[in-house]
Design an enzyme around this catalytic site. Structure first.
Site, short mmCIF file in Angstrom:
data_model
loop_
_atom_site.label_atom_id
_atom_site.label_comp_id
_atom_site.label_asym_id
_atom_site.label_seq_id
_atom_site.Cartn_x
_atom_site.Cartn_y
_atom_site.Cartn_z
N ALA A 282 -2.90 -10.91 7.69
CA ALA A 282 -2.71 -12.29 7.27
C ALA A 282 -3.21 -12.39 5.83
CB ALA A 282 -3.50 -13.21 8.19
N GLY B 294 -3.24 -9.08 11.08
CA GLY B 294 -2.02 -9.79 11.48
C GLY B 294 -0.78 -8.92 11.41
N GLU C 50 -0.73 -7.09 14.59
CA GLU C 50 -0.39 -8.08 15.64
C GLU C 50 1.09 -8.42 15.61
OE1 GLU C 50 -3.63 -10.66 14.15
OE2 GLU C 50 -4.40 -10.60 16.19
N GLU D 187 -10.38 -7.10 11.03
CA GLU D 187 -10.87 -8.45 10.73
C GLU D 187 -12.39 -8.55 10.76
OE1 GLU D 187 -8.32 -7.74 12.81
OE2 GLU D 187 -6.76 -9.28 12.68
N1 CO8 Z 1 -4.16 -10.70 2.10
C1 CO8 Z 1 -3.93 -11.01 0.80
N2 CO8 Z 1 -3.72 -10.07 -0.14
C2 CO8 Z 1 -3.75 -8.77 0.26
C3 CO8 Z 1 -3.99 -8.40 1.57
C4 CO8 Z 1 -4.19 -9.44 2.54
N3 CO8 Z 1 -4.40 -9.17 3.83
N4 CO8 Z 1 -3.97 -7.05 1.66
C5 CO8 Z 1 -3.72 -6.60 0.42
N5 CO8 Z 1 -3.59 -7.64 -0.44
C6 CO8 Z 1 -3.33 -7.58 -1.88
C7 CO8 Z 1 -4.55 -7.16 -2.65
O1 CO8 Z 1 -5.40 -8.27 -2.88
C8 CO8 Z 1 -3.94 -6.63 -3.93
O2 CO8 Z 1 -3.58 -7.73 -4.74
P1 CO8 Z 1 -4.04 -7.74 -6.30
O3 CO8 Z 1 -3.27 -6.62 -6.91
O4 CO8 Z 1 -3.59 -9.10 -6.76
O5 CO8 Z 1 -5.50 -7.52 -6.33
C9 CO8 Z 1 -2.63 -6.00 -3.45
O6 CO8 Z 1 -2.37 -6.58 -2.16
C10 CO8 Z 1 -2.73 -4.49 -3.27
O7 CO8 Z 1 -3.83 -4.22 -2.41
P2 CO8 Z 1 -5.01 -3.19 -2.79
O8 CO8 Z 1 -5.17 -3.10 -4.27
O9 CO8 Z 1 -6.20 -3.54 -1.98
O10 CO8 Z 1 -4.34 -1.84 -2.26
P3 CO8 Z 1 -5.10 -0.51 -1.77
O11 CO8 Z 1 -4.06 0.53 -1.65
O12 CO8 Z 1 -6.28 -0.25 -2.65
O13 CO8 Z 1 -5.69 -0.87 -0.31
C11 CO8 Z 1 -5.59 -1.77 1.90
C12 CO8 Z 1 -4.82 -1.09 0.76
C13 CO8 Z 1 -6.60 -0.79 2.52
C14 CO8 Z 1 -4.54 -2.14 2.97
C15 CO8 Z 1 -6.32 -3.03 1.38
O14 CO8 Z 1 -5.40 -3.82 0.64
C16 CO8 Z 1 -6.91 -3.89 2.45
O15 CO8 Z 1 -7.94 -3.56 3.00
N6 CO8 Z 1 -6.28 -5.07 2.75
C17 CO8 Z 1 -6.79 -6.02 3.67
C18 CO8 Z 1 -6.63 -5.55 5.10
C19 CO8 Z 1 -7.21 -6.56 6.05
O16 CO8 Z 1 -8.39 -6.85 6.06
N7 CO8 Z 1 -6.35 -7.15 6.90
C20 CO8 Z 1 -6.75 -8.13 7.85
C21 CO8 Z 1 -6.60 -9.50 7.28
S1 CO8 Z 1 -7.24 -10.78 8.34
C22 CO8 Z 1 -6.03 -11.00 9.47
O17 CO8 Z 1 -5.00 -10.38 9.45
C23 CO8 Z 1 -6.33 -12.01 10.51
C24 CO8 Z 1 -5.11 -12.29 11.37
C25 CO8 Z 1 -5.37 -13.43 12.26
C26 CO8 Z 1 -5.05 -14.78 11.64
C27 CO8 Z 1 -5.07 -15.73 12.73
C28 CO8 Z 1 -5.02 -17.14 12.35
C29 CO8 Z 1 -5.13 -18.04 13.57
#
Ligand code: CO8
Length: 261
Positions: free
Chosen positions: A68, A112, A115, A135
């Site tokens: 998400a 997400g 999911e 998460e």
């Molecule tokens: N949300 C927003 N932006 C994201 C997300 C995300 N989940 N994941 C990556 N991005 C963005 C980064 O911020 C970055 O943007 P910018 O260039 O502007 O800084 C761009 O995508 C590229 O990402 P990275 O530079 O981080 O790329 P890497 O190759 O270094 O890393 C990863 C890749 C390991 C996948 C890393 O991006 C990461 O850890 N992402 C987050 C993963 C995460 O924590 N996901 C869970 C999110 S919470 C969730 O999904 C909850 C769901 C339930 C919601 C329910 C509501 C009721």
């Protein structure tokens, strides 16, 4: 038609459509607008006989969906989330969709994103796929069904390990654990997914729906109720011309021509 800000849609003459999550700059992070687009597209194709199976995948070479959208969620209040029933729209619309959706996981499927893949009917994965529910690293927990679907798919031990440690599962482990049904070399993933979708789209669309409905019932009922549901649905398939056609074609040693009737 098919013009969405967050999705790319490609309809194929073989009766399937490829839906690509299209926010590559954010690793296809899922936001409310994307789920709105997805719900709208599912509404549009639910009654479209030319689309009998969907493939859902991610744009770019790195991610199916990295979760998400953390930037959208970060400042939300409880009242806002509760009022919007955050992400229920996308979740509920997908679970109501009656045609098969294949998730073609081409990279990160996290939070997400994992999911969403599990909301699809089955997952085919590239060798580069990584699955996770990280998460807990953000001080939260899965919120689009992950704690429930992951546990049903891979069992309590692996699900608990994944959500508590936030570790990622690679494609080989995901296949062993039953999360992914098949794994393909990265550059062959979409070709293979298309072959699978075309194969499903060539079947009786009524039988396809019934098969999907039965398997899903297995997760919602007792064994006795599920078997009874299956038996009744099986009997009902004999009301369709496609059953006569399918069995006649076998007996006559020819290919069936299903008409969805
Ligand atoms: N949300 C927003 N932006 C994201 C997300 C995300 N989940 N994941 C990556 N991005 C963005 C980064 O911020 C970055 O943007 P910018 O260039 O502007 O800084 C761009 O995508 C590229 O990402 P990275 O530079 O981080 O790329 P890497 O190759 O270094 O890393 C990863 C890749 C390991 C996948 C890393 O991006 C990461 O850890 N992402 C987050 C993963 C995460 O924590 N996901 C869970 C999110 S919470 C969730 O999904 C909850 C769901 C339930 C919601 C329910 C509501 C009721």
């Amino acid at each position: 038609k098919d013009a969405y800000e967050n999705l790319l849609i490609e309809r194929h003459a073989d009766g399937y459509a490829v839906v690509t999550l299209n926010r590559p700059e954010a690793l296809n992070a899922l936001n409310s607008a994307l789920f709105k687009d997805l719900a709208h597209f599912l509404d549009a194709v639910e009654d479209d006989d030319a689309v009998r199976c969907l493939i859902l995948t991610g744009s770019g070479d790195k991610a199916f969906a990295a979760g998400a959208d953390i930037k959208e969620m970060a400042d939300q209040t409880y009242a806002q989330m509760y009022k919007a029933n955050f992400f229920s729209l996308g979740h509920d619309r997908i679970t109501r969709f009656r045609k098969p959706i294949i998730a073609a996981v081409n990279g990160f499927a996290l939070g997400g994103g994992c999911e969403l893949a599990m909301l699809c009917d089955f997952i085919v994965a590239s060798e580069k796929a990584k699955f996770g529910q990280p998460e807990i690293n953000l001080g939260v927990a899965p919120g689009i069904g992950g704690s429930q679907r992951l546990t049903r798919l891979v069992g309590k031990s692996k699900a608990m390990d994944m959500v508590l440690t936030a570790r990622m599962m690679d494609a080989a482990e995901a296949e062993r654990a039953g999360l992914a049904s098949r794994v393909f070399p990265h550059d062959q993933l979409m070709d293979e997914a298309r072959k699978i979708a075309a194969r499903i789209a060539a079947q009786s669309p009524l039988a396809v729906m019934a098969n999907k409905e039965m398997v899903n019932a297995a997760l919602e009922t007792t064994l006795t109720q599920g078997v009874q549901f299956e038996r009744r649905l099986f009997h009902s398939l004999f009301a369709f011309e496609d059953q006569k056609e399918g069995m006649a074609a076998f007996v006559e040693k020819r290919k069936p021509e299903f008409r969805g009737k």
